[in-house]
Scaffold this motif. Structure first.
Motif, PDB file in Angstrom:
ATOM      1  N   LYS A   7      30.921  51.454  56.643  1.00 18.89           N
ATOM      2  CA  LYS A   7      31.911  51.716  57.682  1.00 18.89           C
ATOM      3  C   LYS A   7      31.478  50.926  58.909  1.00 18.89           C
ATOM      4  N   LYS A   8      32.382  50.075  59.408  1.00 20.72           N
ATOM      5  CA  LYS A   8      32.044  49.229  60.553  1.00 20.72           C
ATOM      6  C   LYS A   8      33.105  49.374  61.628  1.00 20.72           C
ATOM      7  N   GLU A   9      32.664  49.183  62.865  1.00 17.14           N
ATOM      8  CA  GLU A   9      33.565  49.243  64.005  1.00 17.14           C
ATOM      9  C   GLU A   9      33.490  47.944  64.786  1.00 17.14           C
ATOM     10  N   TYR A  10      34.661  47.517  65.253  1.00 20.90           N
ATOM     11  CA  TYR A  10      34.781  46.278  66.022  1.00 20.90           C
ATOM     12  C   TYR A  10      35.604  46.598  67.264  1.00 20.90           C
ATOM     13  N   THR A  11      35.103  46.244  68.450  1.00 18.00           N
ATOM     14  CA  THR A  11      35.815  46.589  69.671  1.00 18.00           C
ATOM     15  C   THR A  11      36.026  45.383  70.574  1.00 18.00           C
ATOM     16  N   ASN A  12      37.127  45.426  71.299  1.00 19.81           N
ATOM     17  CA  ASN A  12      37.384  44.419  72.330  1.00 19.81           C
ATOM     18  C   ASN A  12      37.344  45.051  73.717  1.00 19.81           C
ATOM     19  N   GLY A  13      36.891  46.290  73.777  1.00 17.69           N
ATOM     20  CA  GLY A  13      36.826  47.026  75.028  1.00 17.69           C
ATOM     21  C   GLY A  13      38.047  47.897  75.255  1.00 17.69           C
ATOM     22  N   CYS A  30      46.406  42.765  56.058  1.00 16.83           N
ATOM     23  CA  CYS A  30      45.761  42.441  57.334  1.00 16.83           C
ATOM     24  C   CYS A  30      45.646  40.928  57.519  1.00 16.83           C
ATOM     25  N   VAL A  31      45.243  40.237  56.484  1.00 15.63           N
ATOM     26  CA  VAL A  31      45.064  38.785  56.557  1.00 15.63           C
ATOM     27  C   VAL A  31      46.412  38.083  56.739  1.00 15.63           C
ATOM     28  N   ARG A  32      47.412  38.512  55.987  1.00 20.21           N
ATOM     29  CA  ARG A  32      48.740  37.892  56.105  1.00 20.21           C
ATOM     30  C   ARG A  32      49.382  38.162  57.463  1.00 20.21           C
ATOM     31  N   ASN A  33      49.192  39.352  58.007  1.00 23.98           N
ATOM     32  CA  ASN A  33      49.834  39.722  59.262  1.00 23.98           C
ATOM     33  C   ASN A  33      49.097  39.225  60.504  1.00 23.98           C
ATOM     34  N   ASN A  34      47.789  39.003  60.396  1.00 20.29           N
ATOM     35  CA  ASN A  34      47.026  38.596  61.573  1.00 20.29           C
ATOM     36  C   ASN A  34      45.780  37.790  61.159  1.00 20.29           C
ATOM     37  N   PRO A  35      45.976  36.573  60.647  1.00 19.99           N
ATOM     38  CA  PRO A  35      44.849  35.776  60.150  1.00 19.99           C
ATOM     39  C   PRO A  35      43.884  35.313  61.242  1.00 19.99           C
ATOM     40  N   ASP A  36      44.290  35.376  62.494  1.00 21.28           N
ATOM     41  CA  ASP A  36      43.376  35.012  63.576  1.00 21.28           C
ATOM     42  C   ASP A  36      42.302  36.079  63.792  1.00 21.28           C
ATOM     43  N   VAL A  37      42.563  37.285  63.330  1.00 17.88           N
ATOM     44  CA  VAL A  37      41.612  38.391  63.476  1.00 17.88           C
ATOM     45  C   VAL A  37      40.925  38.713  62.157  1.00 17.88           C
ATOM     46  N   LYS A  47      37.473  39.371  63.629  1.00 14.51           N
ATOM     47  CA  LYS A  47      37.263  38.675  64.906  1.00 14.51           C
ATOM     48  C   LYS A  47      38.217  39.305  65.917  1.00 14.51           C
ATOM     49  N   ILE A  48      37.800  40.411  66.494  1.00 16.02           N
ATOM     50  CA  ILE A  48      38.704  41.239  67.285  1.00 16.02           C
ATOM     51  C   ILE A  48      39.235  40.544  68.538  1.00 16.02           C
ATOM     52  N   ASP A  49      38.576  39.512  68.989  1.00 15.68           N
ATOM     53  CA  ASP A  49      39.064  38.786  70.168  1.00 15.68           C
ATOM     54  C   ASP A  49      40.091  37.714  69.807  1.00 15.68           C
ATOM     55  N   GLY A  50      40.493  37.650  68.551  1.00 14.92           N
ATOM     56  CA  GLY A  50      41.411  36.617  68.100  1.00 14.92           C
ATOM     57  C   GLY A  50      42.883  36.893  68.357  1.00 14.92           C
ATOM     58  N   SER A  51      43.206  38.065  68.901  1.00 19.20           N
ATOM     59  CA  SER A  51      44.606  38.434  69.087  1.00 19.20           C
ATOM     60  C   SER A  51      44.696  39.524  70.150  1.00 19.20           C
ATOM     61  N   THR A  52      45.927  39.869  70.497  1.00 16.58           N
ATOM     62  CA  THR A  52      46.133  40.948  71.465  1.00 16.58           C
ATOM     63  C   THR A  52      45.892  42.304  70.805  1.00 16.58           C
ATOM     64  N   SER A  53      45.553  43.270  71.607  1.00 19.62           N
ATOM     65  CA  SER A  53      45.355  44.630  71.089  1.00 19.62           C
ATOM     66  C   SER A  53      46.620  45.145  70.429  1.00 19.62           C
ATOM     67  N   GLU A  54      47.783  44.840  71.014  1.00 19.69           N
ATOM     68  CA  GLU A  54      49.047  45.317  70.459  1.00 19.69           C
ATOM     69  C   GLU A  54      49.283  44.760  69.052  1.00 19.69           C
ATOM     70  N   LYS A  55      49.026  43.478  68.870  1.00 19.93           N
ATOM     71  CA  LYS A  55      49.222  42.867  67.547  1.00 19.93           C
ATOM     72  C   LYS A  55      48.211  43.414  66.540  1.00 19.93           C
ATOM     73  N   ILE A  56      46.983  43.633  66.987  1.00 20.09           N
ATOM     74  CA  ILE A  56      45.962  44.205  66.104  1.00 20.09           C
ATOM     75  C   ILE A  56      46.374  45.613  65.677  1.00 20.09           C
ATOM     76  N   MET A  57      46.825  46.438  66.626  1.00 21.60           N
ATOM     77  CA  MET A  57      47.248  47.799  66.291  1.00 21.60           C
ATOM     78  C   MET A  57      48.415  47.781  65.310  1.00 21.60           C
ATOM     79  N   ASP A  58      49.366  46.871  65.515  1.00 18.84           N
ATOM     80  CA  ASP A  58      50.506  46.744  64.611  1.00 18.84           C
ATOM     81  C   ASP A  58      50.035  46.371  63.202  1.00 18.84           C
ATOM     82  N   THR A  59      49.103  45.448  63.116  1.00 21.11           N
ATOM     83  CA  THR A  59      48.560  45.027  61.819  1.00 21.11           C
ATOM     84  C   THR A  59      47.823  46.174  61.137  1.00 21.11           C
ATOM     85  N   VAL A  60      46.977  46.863  61.876  1.00 18.81           N
ATOM     86  CA  VAL A  60      46.205  47.975  61.310  1.00 18.81           C
ATOM     87  C   VAL A  60      47.140  49.071  60.799  1.00 18.81           C
TER      88      VAL A  60
END
Length: 74
Positions: A7-13, A30-37, A47-60
């Motif tokens: 179990k791993k955690e990744y944060t952007n603050g 996850c890869v198809r929806n947000n390959p930058d992360v 790579k949590i800094d690869g996108s906006t928090s909103e896009k990451i939350m949508d992908t997750v």
């Protein structure tokens, strides 16, 4: 810890993404929806800094197995 219980955690603050290996069914959403992360061939693979928090939350939120979750940091 066994690899399948990893179990791993990744944060952007702003948000923290939690990945639980034992739940992952490797759907690839996850890869198809947000390959930058989400880059499974890299270490670390998120790579949590690869996108906006909103896009990451949508992908997750599209993770069918629940292996990826997130919470907002205070």
């Amino acid at each position: 810890m066994e690899p399948n219980n990893e179990k791993k955690e990744y944060t952007n603050g702003e948000i923290t993404v939690v990945w639980e290996a034992r739940k992952c069914i490797h759907s690839g959403n996850c890869v198809r929806n947000n390959p930058d992360v989400f880059q499974p061939k890299e270490k670390p693979w998120i790579k949590i800094d690869g996108s906006t928090s909103e896009k990451i939350m949508d992908t997750v939120n599209k993770c069918p197995s629940g292996a990826l979750t997130f919470y907002r940091n205070k």
